[in-house]
Motif scaffolding. Sequence first.
Motif, short mmCIF file in Angstrom:
data_model
loop_
_atom_site.label_atom_id
_atom_site.label_comp_id
_atom_site.label_asym_id
_atom_site.label_seq_id
_atom_site.Cartn_x
_atom_site.Cartn_y
_atom_site.Cartn_z
N LEU A 184 3.64 -1.50 3.92
CA LEU A 184 2.95 -0.22 3.81
C LEU A 184 4.01 0.86 3.68
CD1 LEU A 184 -0.19 1.07 5.46
CD2 LEU A 184 1.85 2.48 5.69
N GLN A 243 -8.76 4.19 5.51
CA GLN A 243 -7.96 3.43 4.55
C GLN A 243 -6.66 2.95 5.19
OE1 GLN A 243 -7.49 5.92 1.01
NE2 GLN A 243 -8.79 4.50 -0.09
N THR A 294 -9.36 -0.84 -1.96
CA THR A 294 -9.73 -0.76 -0.55
C THR A 294 -11.25 -0.72 -0.45
OG1 THR A 294 -9.85 1.66 -0.37
CG2 THR A 294 -7.66 0.66 -0.16
N ALA A 325 -5.71 -0.90 5.63
CA ALA A 325 -4.50 -1.41 4.97
C ALA A 325 -3.59 -2.12 5.95
CB ALA A 325 -3.76 -0.26 4.29
N ILE A 334 -2.67 -5.98 5.24
CA ILE A 334 -1.28 -6.32 4.95
C ILE A 334 -0.71 -7.22 6.04
CG2 ILE A 334 1.04 -5.40 4.58
CD1 ILE A 334 -0.29 -2.90 3.38
N HIS A 371 0.59 4.83 0.95
CA HIS A 371 -0.35 5.69 1.68
C HIS A 371 0.27 7.06 1.87
CE1 HIS A 371 -3.79 6.41 4.38
NE2 HIS A 371 -2.94 7.22 5.02
N LEU A 381 -0.86 -4.43 -5.49
CA LEU A 381 -1.02 -3.07 -4.98
C LEU A 381 -2.42 -2.87 -4.42
CD1 LEU A 381 0.80 -0.56 -4.81
CD2 LEU A 381 -0.31 0.26 -6.90
N LEU A 382 -2.48 -2.45 -3.17
CA LEU A 382 -3.76 -2.15 -2.51
C LEU A 382 -4.07 -0.68 -2.74
CD1 LEU A 382 -6.04 -3.10 -0.60
CD2 LEU A 382 -4.55 -2.51 1.33
N THR A 383 -4.93 -0.40 -3.71
CA THR A 383 -5.20 0.98 -4.09
C THR A 383 -6.48 1.08 -4.90
OG1 THR A 383 -4.26 2.98 -5.09
CG2 THR A 383 -3.88 0.91 -6.25
N THR A 423 -4.10 -5.52 -8.74
CA THR A 423 -4.56 -4.35 -8.01
C THR A 423 -5.78 -4.74 -7.20
OG1 THR A 423 -3.79 -2.89 -9.78
CG2 THR A 423 -5.33 -1.97 -8.20
N ARG A 476 0.85 -1.19 0.00
CA ARG A 476 0.00 0.00 0.00
C ARG A 476 0.88 1.24 0.00
NH1 ARG A 476 -4.63 2.91 -0.96
NH2 ARG A 476 -4.85 4.59 0.53
#
Length: 207
Positions: free
Chosen positions: A95, A80, A180, A84, A88, A61, A156-158, A177, A59
Amino acid sequence: MSSTIVGASVRTRVRIPLTFADGYSTTAEAITFDGLADGREHLAMILGDPDLGAVPLVRLHSECLTGDVFGSARCDCGPQLREAVERITDTGGILLYLRQEGRDIGLYNKLDAYALQDSGLDTYQANTELGFDEDARDYTAAAQMLVALGVDRVDLLTNNPDKVRQLTGLGITVRDTLPTGVHATPSNLGYLRAKAEHTGHTIRLAG
């Protein structure tokens, strides 16, 4: 490993126990760096038990003092971040906490932009009215941090397609991808709608 960016190196590693307001707790290995392109004090937080050789969940951030620290409901940044960290931790990953307040216009300018939003502008219009890009963030340092950690492939966490575009252009392979959750409140609904409609964030809003 990517050769498209100048290298950075790990400076310090230290373990930090984390506890959130709702009682959730975990432990992170906080990592600092030398040689980052923008000279800022970005952090990597290793969470959970990453499987060496596996593609980590990552992530990016951007720092939000009002949301992350004070719980402002004008954005979704705090929720968020909380989401995350847990996701994670569950899978093992990284992160990256990036010092890019207000889409990189700074705290005071972000609050100036809030005042303009109160007069009817959306979050992007407010930035440009102040003389800034709609989104001034550059993720070169994030790519440097990943490379310094031996990572060149990520999940990717987005919700933000620009993060995918920039990382890919910097030589990081984004295998998948993952969005969230949607953290909508009456105070941030216009903000979330602007992100979805104006810059293609993958946010599904009712109505």
